[in-house]
Design an enzyme around this catalytic site. Structure first.
Site, PDB file in Angstrom:
ATOM      1  N   ARG A 104       0.846  -1.180   0.000  1.00  0.00           N
ATOM      2  CA  ARG A 104       0.000   0.000   0.000  1.00  0.00           C
ATOM      3  C   ARG A 104       0.885   1.234   0.000  1.00  0.00           C
ATOM      4  O   ARG A 104       1.717   1.413   0.880  1.00  0.00           O
ATOM      5  CB  ARG A 104      -0.865  -0.036   1.263  1.00  0.00           C
ATOM      6  CG  ARG A 104      -1.959   0.981   1.263  1.00  0.00           C
ATOM      7  CD  ARG A 104      -2.945   0.710   2.363  1.00  0.00           C
ATOM      8  NE  ARG A 104      -2.361   0.587   3.685  1.00  0.00           N
ATOM      9  CZ  ARG A 104      -3.024   0.846   4.801  1.00  0.00           C
ATOM     10  NH1 ARG A 104      -4.278   1.208   4.741  1.00  0.00           N
ATOM     11  NH2 ARG A 104      -2.451   0.715   5.962  1.00  0.00           N
ATOM     12  N   THR A 108      -0.838   7.591  -0.958  1.00  0.00           N
ATOM     13  CA  THR A 108      -2.132   7.545  -1.660  1.00  0.00           C
ATOM     14  C   THR A 108      -3.053   6.465  -1.092  1.00  0.00           C
ATOM     15  O   THR A 108      -4.246   6.468  -1.376  1.00  0.00           O
ATOM     16  CB  THR A 108      -1.916   7.229  -3.151  1.00  0.00           C
ATOM     17  OG1 THR A 108      -1.342   5.903  -3.241  1.00  0.00           O
ATOM     18  CG2 THR A 108      -0.967   8.215  -3.810  1.00  0.00           C
ATOM     19  N   ASP A 203       3.691  -6.711  10.929  1.00  0.00           N
ATOM     20  CA  ASP A 203       4.682  -6.433  11.978  1.00  0.00           C
ATOM     21  C   ASP A 203       4.424  -7.279  13.211  1.00  0.00           C
ATOM     22  O   ASP A 203       5.365  -7.792  13.829  1.00  0.00           O
ATOM     23  CB  ASP A 203       4.658  -4.949  12.369  1.00  0.00           C
ATOM     24  CG  ASP A 203       5.344  -4.070  11.335  1.00  0.00           C
ATOM     25  OD1 ASP A 203       6.078  -4.618  10.480  1.00  0.00           O
ATOM     26  OD2 ASP A 203       5.136  -2.848  11.374  1.00  0.00           O
TER      27      ASP A 203
HETATM   28  N1  URA Z   1      -3.048  -3.326   7.642  1.00  0.00           N
HETATM   29  C1  URA Z   1      -2.701  -3.668   8.906  1.00  0.00           C
HETATM   30  O1  URA Z   1      -1.813  -4.491   9.112  1.00  0.00           O
HETATM   31  N2  URA Z   1      -3.349  -3.083   9.921  1.00  0.00           N
HETATM   32  C2  URA Z   1      -4.336  -2.189   9.755  1.00  0.00           C
HETATM   33  O2  URA Z   1      -4.902  -1.713  10.737  1.00  0.00           O
HETATM   34  C3  URA Z   1      -4.685  -1.851   8.436  1.00  0.00           C
HETATM   35  C4  URA Z   1      -4.032  -2.430   7.393  1.00  0.00           C
END
Ligand code: URA
Length: 209
Positions: A104, A108, A203
């Site tokens: 992502r 944007t 993470d």
């Molecule tokens: N991706 C994630 O890992 N956590 C979120 O809250 C949104 C997208």
């Protein structure tokens, strides 16, 4: 309208709460994710077509229920989808597996595709897309579009948490796709994180930051 299934089973909800807790360790998070993915897989496959076959028990012959033989494909959205993949594969070991790499763009919030490798015969398979977080829905909808271009017709989306924005986006882009999740949270924050959520799923499961 997307069909949204929220799995409100007590075990799922209990495990999800532990996963949300910031004090839960990486090892604990991973273990819980594995356990919860088995329970979610149970729900996403609930309507698979059935037939019967003759079996001989130690006592007598019977017509017993069995899967009709519809083949499955599991598509993991890298990297966080891999956290769901292990558990789902444990339940459906014969499924074929594909991967789609999307990240992502932080500014944007739009998806950028960098990798895909999926089974060739998707048109013959029930396709289950795995991504723990349905946040903006942009990358999830893009992944489903790619899978449709590659022939998939029966697609389900399996996630741990969904935001209303993501559910709406998926419903608009792909009203035929059933979404199965453990919870529908309140909203997205300005950075596109699900609130209250559980943080960055990748993470949390891989111990990166
Ligand atoms: N991706 C994630 O890992 N956590 C979120 O809250 C949104 C997208």
């Amino acid at each position: 309208m997307t069909q949204l299934t929220i799995v409100d089973h007590p075990l799922v909800q209990h495990k999800l709460t532990l996963m949300r807790d910031r004090e839960t360790s990486t090892a604990g998070f991973r273990q819980l994710l594995r356990e919860i993915s088995l329970l979610l897989a149970y729900e996403v496959t609930r309507d698979l077509p059935m037939t019967t076959m003759e079996v001989e028990t130690p006592l007598q012959r019977m017509e017993a229920p069995t899967l009709l033989g519809k083949k499955l494909a599991l598509i993991s959205i890298l990297r966080a989808g891999n956290g769901l993949l292990d558990g789902v594969l444990e339940l459906i070991p014969s499924a074929r597996v594909g991967f789609i790499g999307l990240y992502r763009d932080e500014k944007t919030l739009q998806p950028v595709q960098y990798y895909d490798k999926v089974p060739a015969d998707l048109h013959e398979r029930v396709t289950i897309v795995l991504d723990p977080m349905l946040a903006t829905g942009n990358s999830s909808a893009a992944a489903v579009t790619l899978l449709k271009e590659k022939g998939a017709t029966d697609i389900r989306f399996l996630c741990l948490l969904a935001a209303p924005e993501g559910v709406k986006r998926m419903a608009e882009a792909h009203p035929d796709v059933r979404v199965v999740t453990a919870a529908l949270d309140e909203r997205l924050n300005e950075k596109g994180y699900i609130m209250p959520g559980l943080g960055d799923a990748g993470d949390r499961m891989f111990g990166t930051k």
